[in-house]
Write an enzyme that holds these catalytic residues in place. Sequence first.
Site, PDB file in Angstrom:
ATOM      1  N   HIS A 298      42.315   9.447  14.116  1.00  0.00           N
ATOM      2  CA  HIS A 298      42.152  11.070  14.457  1.00  0.00           C
ATOM      3  C   HIS A 298      40.812  11.201  14.439  1.00  0.00           C
ATOM      4  CE1 HIS A 298      42.169  14.929  14.799  1.00  0.00           C
ATOM      5  NE2 HIS A 298      42.183  15.272  13.398  1.00  0.00           N
TER       6      HIS A 298
ATOM      7  N   ASN B 121      37.191  17.923  17.293  1.00  0.00           N
ATOM      8  CA  ASN B 121      38.332  17.640  16.702  1.00  0.00           C
ATOM      9  C   ASN B 121      39.321  18.230  17.940  1.00  0.00           C
ATOM     10  OD1 ASN B 121      40.910  17.703  15.542  1.00  0.00           O
ATOM     11  ND2 ASN B 121      40.090  18.273  13.671  1.00  0.00           N
TER      12      ASN B 121
ATOM     13  N   CYS C 287      47.347  17.618  13.528  1.00  0.00           N
ATOM     14  CA  CYS C 287      46.263  16.638  13.861  1.00  0.00           C
ATOM     15  C   CYS C 287      47.096  15.284  13.725  1.00  0.00           C
ATOM     16  CB  CYS C 287      45.114  16.560  13.083  1.00  0.00           C
ATOM     17  SG  CYS C 287      44.194  18.060  13.604  1.00  0.00           S
TER      18      CYS C 287
HETATM   19  N1  ACO Z   1      26.621  25.522   9.887  1.00  0.00           N
HETATM   20  C1  ACO Z   1      25.609  25.745   8.632  1.00  0.00           C
HETATM   21  N2  ACO Z   1      26.373  25.875   7.480  1.00  0.00           N
HETATM   22  C2  ACO Z   1      27.544  25.890   7.156  1.00  0.00           C
HETATM   23  C3  ACO Z   1      28.564  25.613   8.215  1.00  0.00           C
HETATM   24  C4  ACO Z   1      28.003  25.672   9.689  1.00  0.00           C
HETATM   25  N3  ACO Z   1      28.555  25.497  10.716  1.00  0.00           N
HETATM   26  N4  ACO Z   1      29.553  25.653   7.809  1.00  0.00           N
HETATM   27  C5  ACO Z   1      29.643  25.691   6.419  1.00  0.00           C
HETATM   28  N5  ACO Z   1      28.264  25.674   6.084  1.00  0.00           N
HETATM   29  C6  ACO Z   1      27.825  25.902   4.797  1.00  0.00           C
HETATM   30  C7  ACO Z   1      28.785  26.505   3.857  1.00  0.00           C
HETATM   31  O1  ACO Z   1      28.830  27.750   3.940  1.00  0.00           O
HETATM   32  C8  ACO Z   1      28.217  26.068   2.562  1.00  0.00           C
HETATM   33  O2  ACO Z   1      27.269  26.860   1.958  1.00  0.00           O
HETATM   34  P1  ACO Z   1      27.041  26.917   0.337  1.00  0.00           P
HETATM   35  O3  ACO Z   1      26.836  25.754  -0.322  1.00  0.00           O
HETATM   36  O4  ACO Z   1      25.960  28.221   0.630  1.00  0.00           O
HETATM   37  O5  ACO Z   1      28.528  27.536   0.187  1.00  0.00           O
HETATM   38  C9  ACO Z   1      27.542  24.473   2.904  1.00  0.00           C
HETATM   39  O6  ACO Z   1      27.339  24.767   4.359  1.00  0.00           O
HETATM   40  C10 ACO Z   1      28.494  23.331   2.545  1.00  0.00           C
HETATM   41  O7  ACO Z   1      29.880  23.614   2.976  1.00  0.00           O
HETATM   42  P2  ACO Z   1      31.126  22.689   2.651  1.00  0.00           P
HETATM   43  O8  ACO Z   1      32.163  23.434   3.088  1.00  0.00           O
HETATM   44  O9  ACO Z   1      30.990  22.211   1.297  1.00  0.00           O
HETATM   45  O10 ACO Z   1      30.537  21.457   3.754  1.00  0.00           O
HETATM   46  P3  ACO Z   1      31.286  20.028   3.647  1.00  0.00           P
HETATM   47  O11 ACO Z   1      30.241  18.893   3.349  1.00  0.00           O
HETATM   48  O12 ACO Z   1      32.469  19.882   2.943  1.00  0.00           O
HETATM   49  O13 ACO Z   1      31.431  20.003   5.311  1.00  0.00           O
HETATM   50  C11 ACO Z   1      33.260  20.249   6.836  1.00  0.00           C
HETATM   51  C12 ACO Z   1      32.392  20.881   5.702  1.00  0.00           C
HETATM   52  C13 ACO Z   1      32.855  19.581   7.975  1.00  0.00           C
HETATM   53  C14 ACO Z   1      34.542  21.056   7.279  1.00  0.00           C
HETATM   54  C15 ACO Z   1      34.154  19.108   5.857  1.00  0.00           C
HETATM   55  O14 ACO Z   1      34.750  19.559   4.870  1.00  0.00           O
HETATM   56  C16 ACO Z   1      35.272  18.488   6.713  1.00  0.00           C
HETATM   57  O15 ACO Z   1      35.083  17.874   7.873  1.00  0.00           O
HETATM   58  N6  ACO Z   1      36.729  18.667   6.042  1.00  0.00           N
HETATM   59  C17 ACO Z   1      37.823  18.276   6.734  1.00  0.00           C
HETATM   60  C18 ACO Z   1      38.315  18.930   8.006  1.00  0.00           C
HETATM   61  C19 ACO Z   1      39.140  18.230   8.869  1.00  0.00           C
HETATM   62  O16 ACO Z   1      38.905  16.942   9.038  1.00  0.00           O
HETATM   63  N7  ACO Z   1      39.865  19.243   9.330  1.00  0.00           N
HETATM   64  C20 ACO Z   1      40.781  18.553  10.371  1.00  0.00           C
HETATM   65  C21 ACO Z   1      41.861  18.258   9.669  1.00  0.00           C
HETATM   66  S1  ACO Z   1      42.989  17.869  10.836  1.00  0.00           S
HETATM   67  C22 ACO Z   1      43.759  19.358  11.582  1.00  0.00           C
HETATM   68  O17 ACO Z   1      45.157  19.385  11.443  1.00  0.00           O
HETATM   69  C23 ACO Z   1      43.207  20.540  12.117  1.00  0.00           C
END
Ligand code: ACO
Length: 323
Positions: free
Chosen positions: A250, A280, A114
């Site tokens: 980004h 993304n 990214c």
């Molecule tokens: N729909 C419904 N529920 C979901 C989903 C979904 N699509 N995905 C996860 N959940 C659930 C999880 O299972 C979890 O349930 P649990 O509490 O029963 O275990 C709950 O939702 C919370 O999940 P978290 O992972 O704690 O949610 P979070 O608030 O951290 O959000 C996210 C997740 C959106 C992925 C966030 O952590 C994020 O944006 N992280 C950074 C990702 C990023 O920027 N990546 C790109 C980097 S760049 C690259 O190089 C690709």
Amino acid sequence: MTIRAAVMGVGHYLPARVVPNAEFADKIDTSDEWIKSRSGIERRHFAAPGEKTSDLATHAAQAALADAGLTAADVDAIIVATSTPDLTFPSVATMVQARLGMTRGFAFDVQAVCAGFVFALANADGLIRAGQAHCVLVIGAETFSRLMDWEDRTTSVLFGDGAGAVVLTALPGQGDASDRGILATDLNSDGRFQDLLYVDGGTSTGTTGHLRMQGKEVFRHAIEKLAETAHRSLGKAGVTAQDVDWIVPHQANLRIIAGTAQKMGLPMERVVVTVQDHGNTSAASIPLALSVGRARGQIKTGDLIVTEAIGGGLAWGSVVLRW
Ligand code: ACO
């Protein structure tokens, strides 16, 4: 006199198919509400079967060249930032070179996930300031839909396909922050964190593989590292956050974008946000946002812009430029 690498044109391309959050809710245990509230994403574009990263890249490059009023004959080098090349090799950049009908100069890919477009801009800046190229086409192009595990709700809802491009040419400047062009760059990586975000395929498996991510951990690193790198490049450019007209971050997650702006002491009114429409798109997200920001009338000639990105590696960095 200082030579600067200045943006002369910008363009983008998005595949025709738009996929709203509701389409995922029909297939996996998720909801429009969850995706929107946790990521800010409402829809994304997916490439059609047979539509490749090099196709997206070529369309974006043509749009950027048209915006610059230049042709492929004016280009000395092409750099494509991508982690989703059509083939392991040759580079997407050489494919674009052929498609543009360019028979001289050189072309290569940069892979910093990214953060790829920021790394590619820094490379282009170096080539131009070293006198190795006068005009460089810098493209970010991705088809991340090809890396998704459609059973994995924690990743499959977050990514999209697209491409953006800028044309940089050498421009004489004064050597201070009033110059047009790239004023400073800051690049970083730390391979100790490679397990946080990776694709489980490649030459070691003989498969393309699927994206795997520890989202919460990536999130934790993102805001701190992005604000830090932005401050470092602003310092190198001799400006402060208060001088910035636009942050063009980004586009991974609206909460990361907002948290970074807040840490930099800047309001959301000064941030170009496209994540709701594109998801993304990895290395394509910044040039897409630059192009959309320009088309919306947000980015104007003379504006001071800071771009920042983090991704797999971890690799992260920022660029300060005057449009
Ligand atoms: N729909 C419904 N529920 C979901 C989903 C979904 N699509 N995905 C996860 N959940 C659930 C999880 O299972 C979890 O349930 P649990 O509490 O029963 O275990 C709950 O939702 C919370 O999940 P978290 O992972 O704690 O949610 P979070 O608030 O951290 O959000 C996210 C997740 C959106 C992925 C966030 O952590 C994020 O944006 N992280 C950074 C990702 C990023 O920027 N990546 C790109 C980097 S760049 C690259 O190089 C690709």
